[in-house]
Scaffold this motif. Structure first.
Motif, PDB file in Angstrom:
ATOM      1  N   SER A   1      -0.179 -12.088   3.430  1.00 44.99           N
ATOM      2  CA  SER A   1       0.940 -12.289   2.506  1.00 44.99           C
ATOM      3  C   SER A   1       2.152 -12.844   3.244  1.00 44.99           C
ATOM      4  O   SER A   1       2.216 -12.833   4.475  1.00 44.99           O
ATOM      5  CB  SER A   1       1.317 -10.970   1.825  1.00 44.99           C
ATOM      6  OG  SER A   1       1.816 -10.051   2.779  1.00 44.99           O
TER       7      SER A   1
ATOM      8  N   ALA B   1       6.025 -11.950   3.308  1.00 44.72           N
ATOM      9  CA  ALA B   1       6.964 -10.902   2.900  1.00 44.72           C
ATOM     10  C   ALA B   1       8.339 -11.497   2.614  1.00 44.72           C
ATOM     11  O   ALA B   1       8.821 -12.360   3.344  1.00 44.72           O
ATOM     12  CB  ALA B   1       7.074  -9.848   3.993  1.00 44.72           C
TER      13      ALA B   1
ATOM     14  N   ALA C   1       8.438 -15.404  -8.054  1.00 43.65           N
ATOM     15  CA  ALA C   1       7.999 -14.189  -7.363  1.00 43.65           C
ATOM     16  C   ALA C   1       9.202 -13.368  -6.888  1.00 43.65           C
ATOM     17  O   ALA C   1       9.170 -12.131  -6.941  1.00 43.65           O
ATOM     18  CB  ALA C   1       7.101 -14.564  -6.186  1.00 43.65           C
TER      19      ALA C   1
ATOM     20  N   GLU D   1      10.610 -11.490  -9.826  1.00 45.06           N
ATOM     21  CA  GLU D   1       9.743 -10.351 -10.137  1.00 45.06           C
ATOM     22  C   GLU D   1       9.988  -9.204  -9.154  1.00 45.06           C
ATOM     23  O   GLU D   1      10.018  -8.037  -9.543  1.00 45.06           O
ATOM     24  CB  GLU D   1       8.274 -10.774 -10.104  1.00 45.06           C
ATOM     25  CG  GLU D   1       7.893 -11.661 -11.281  1.00 45.06           C
ATOM     26  CD  GLU D   1       6.479 -12.237 -11.168  1.00 45.06           C
ATOM     27  OE1 GLU D   1       5.722 -11.837 -10.250  1.00 45.06           O
ATOM     28  OE2 GLU D   1       6.147 -13.097 -11.989  1.00 45.06           O
ATOM     29  N   MET D   2      10.195  -9.550  -7.875  1.00 45.48           N
ATOM     30  CA  MET D   2      10.484  -8.522  -6.873  1.00 45.48           C
ATOM     31  C   MET D   2      11.782  -7.805  -7.221  1.00 45.48           C
ATOM     32  O   MET D   2      11.860  -6.581  -7.136  1.00 45.48           O
ATOM     33  CB  MET D   2      10.607  -9.146  -5.477  1.00 45.48           C
ATOM     34  CG  MET D   2      10.977  -8.116  -4.411  1.00 45.48           C
ATOM     35  SD  MET D   2      11.855  -8.731  -2.967  1.00 45.48           S
ATOM     36  CE  MET D   2      13.287  -9.537  -3.618  1.00 45.48           C
TER      37      MET D   2
ATOM     38  N   GLY E   1       8.958  -5.560  -8.714  1.00 44.90           N
ATOM     39  CA  GLY E   1       7.590  -5.990  -8.399  1.00 44.90           C
ATOM     40  C   GLY E   1       7.330  -6.075  -6.902  1.00 44.90           C
ATOM     41  O   GLY E   1       8.084  -5.528  -6.087  1.00 44.90           O
ATOM     42  N   ARG E   2       6.262  -6.781  -6.567  1.00 47.31           N
ATOM     43  CA  ARG E   2       5.839  -6.945  -5.165  1.00 47.31           C
ATOM     44  C   ARG E   2       6.965  -7.486  -4.300  1.00 47.31           C
ATOM     45  O   ARG E   2       7.725  -8.337  -4.727  1.00 47.31           O
ATOM     46  CB  ARG E   2       4.678  -7.938  -5.062  1.00 47.31           C
ATOM     47  CG  ARG E   2       3.342  -7.430  -5.518  1.00 47.31           C
ATOM     48  CD  ARG E   2       2.277  -8.507  -5.284  1.00 47.31           C
ATOM     49  NE  ARG E   2       2.175  -8.822  -3.868  1.00 47.31           N
ATOM     50  CZ  ARG E   2       1.271  -8.319  -3.039  1.00 47.31           C
ATOM     51  NH1 ARG E   2       0.374  -7.483  -3.493  1.00 47.31           N
ATOM     52  NH2 ARG E   2       1.242  -8.657  -1.771  1.00 47.31           N
ATOM     53  N   LYS E   3       6.985  -7.059  -3.056  1.00 45.60           N
ATOM     54  CA  LYS E   3       7.976  -7.528  -2.098  1.00 45.60           C
ATOM     55  C   LYS E   3       7.404  -8.641  -1.215  1.00 45.60           C
ATOM     56  O   LYS E   3       7.919  -8.929  -0.130  1.00 45.60           O
ATOM     57  CB  LYS E   3       8.465  -6.371  -1.235  1.00 45.60           C
ATOM     58  CG  LYS E   3       9.260  -5.346  -2.023  1.00 45.60           C
ATOM     59  CD  LYS E   3       9.714  -4.225  -1.141  1.00 45.60           C
ATOM     60  CE  LYS E   3      10.568  -3.184  -1.771  1.00 45.60           C
ATOM     61  NZ  LYS E   3      10.751  -3.053  -3.128  1.00 45.60           N
ATOM     62  N   SER E   4       6.350  -9.276  -1.722  1.00 42.24           N
ATOM     63  CA  SER E   4       5.696 -10.355  -0.985  1.00 42.24           C
ATOM     64  C   SER E   4       4.900 -11.215  -1.962  1.00 42.24           C
ATOM     65  O   SER E   4       4.699 -10.842  -3.112  1.00 42.24           O
ATOM     66  CB  SER E   4       4.768  -9.785   0.088  1.00 42.24           C
ATOM     67  OG  SER E   4       3.712  -9.058  -0.520  1.00 42.24           O
TER      68      SER E   4
ATOM     69  N   THR F   1       1.124 -12.993  -2.096  1.00 46.25           N
ATOM     70  CA  THR F   1      -0.150 -12.937  -1.385  1.00 46.25           C
ATOM     71  C   THR F   1      -0.520 -14.314  -0.843  1.00 46.25           C
ATOM     72  O   THR F   1      -0.144 -15.356  -1.388  1.00 46.25           O
ATOM     73  CB  THR F   1      -1.288 -12.447  -2.299  1.00 46.25           C
ATOM     74  OG1 THR F   1      -1.516 -13.416  -3.323  1.00 46.25           O
ATOM     75  CG2 THR F   1      -0.983 -11.075  -2.886  1.00 46.25           C
TER      76      THR F   1
END
Length: 188
Positions: free
Chosen positions: A88, A90, A135, A138-139, A143-146, A148
């Motif tokens: 990923s 980050a 992305a 979303e973080m 959400g995800r901090k990365s 993929t």
């Protein structure tokens, strides 16, 4: 053999190999008359010079992105990042002001993107700014901090050396311009 961190290796200078390749690439583009892309200097306020030749200083203000230039009458704005994580990218590699600069650049018609090197995979990708911004947003909503590696591989474009250009990212830029043109035509 286990790898070890070399003295002086930091987040800031991890991508120096990537930066050298981009400098060679941008020089090739300039010499061929294809594009004019430059590394932006980091604004540093020097406080004092050391007897050893070094300096003590601090960042004067937040920088925007690493590179800017012109290609096919369009502004290019991009950040170059290297990661040793194979799975990923980050978001702690980016700063909010950089993402906001990419967002503003898109608003004014620039071609904005990231060049992300997955050092352990020996792969480098062109990733359009809208992918990063989506992305990132979303973080910020929890959400995800990365992002993929698989998502970058699908949404981005693998950069390969071509015709003596070490990281020929203009091939990916041309594809992105074509996608933008198709989207613009479809919305008319």
């Amino acid at each position: 053999m286990k790898s070890r961190k070399l003295p002086g290796t930091t987040q800031a200078n991890r991508g120096m190999g990537l930066e050298r390749l981009l400098d060679m690439t941008n020089n090739a583009y300039r010499n061929r008359g294809q594009a004019d892309v430059n590394k932006r200097p980091t604004p540093v306020k020097i406080q004092k010079r050391l007897p050893t030749g070094g300096v003590v200083g601090f960042l004067e203000k937040a920088s925007t992105v690493d590179y800017d230039g012109t290609y096919r009458r369009r502004s290019l704005q991009f950040e170059a990042k290297s990661t040793k994580i194979a799975t990923s990218f980050a978001f702690d590699n980016l700063h909010k002001h950089q993402v906001e600069h990419l967002r503003r650049s898109l608003r004014y018609g620039a071609i904005a993107f990231l060049i992300i090197e997955f050092a352990t995979r020996h792969e480098t990708y062109f990733v359009p700014a809208p992918v990063i911004i989506t992305a990132w947003d979303e973080m910020e909503r929890g959400g995800r901090k990365s992002i993929t590696y698989d998502h970058i591989r699908e949404a981005g474009e693998l950069i390969k050396p071509t015709n003596g250009v070490p990281l020929d990212y203009l091939v990916a830029v041309d594809k992105w311009i074509e996608i933008e043109t198709q989207l613009a035509s479809a919305s008319v």
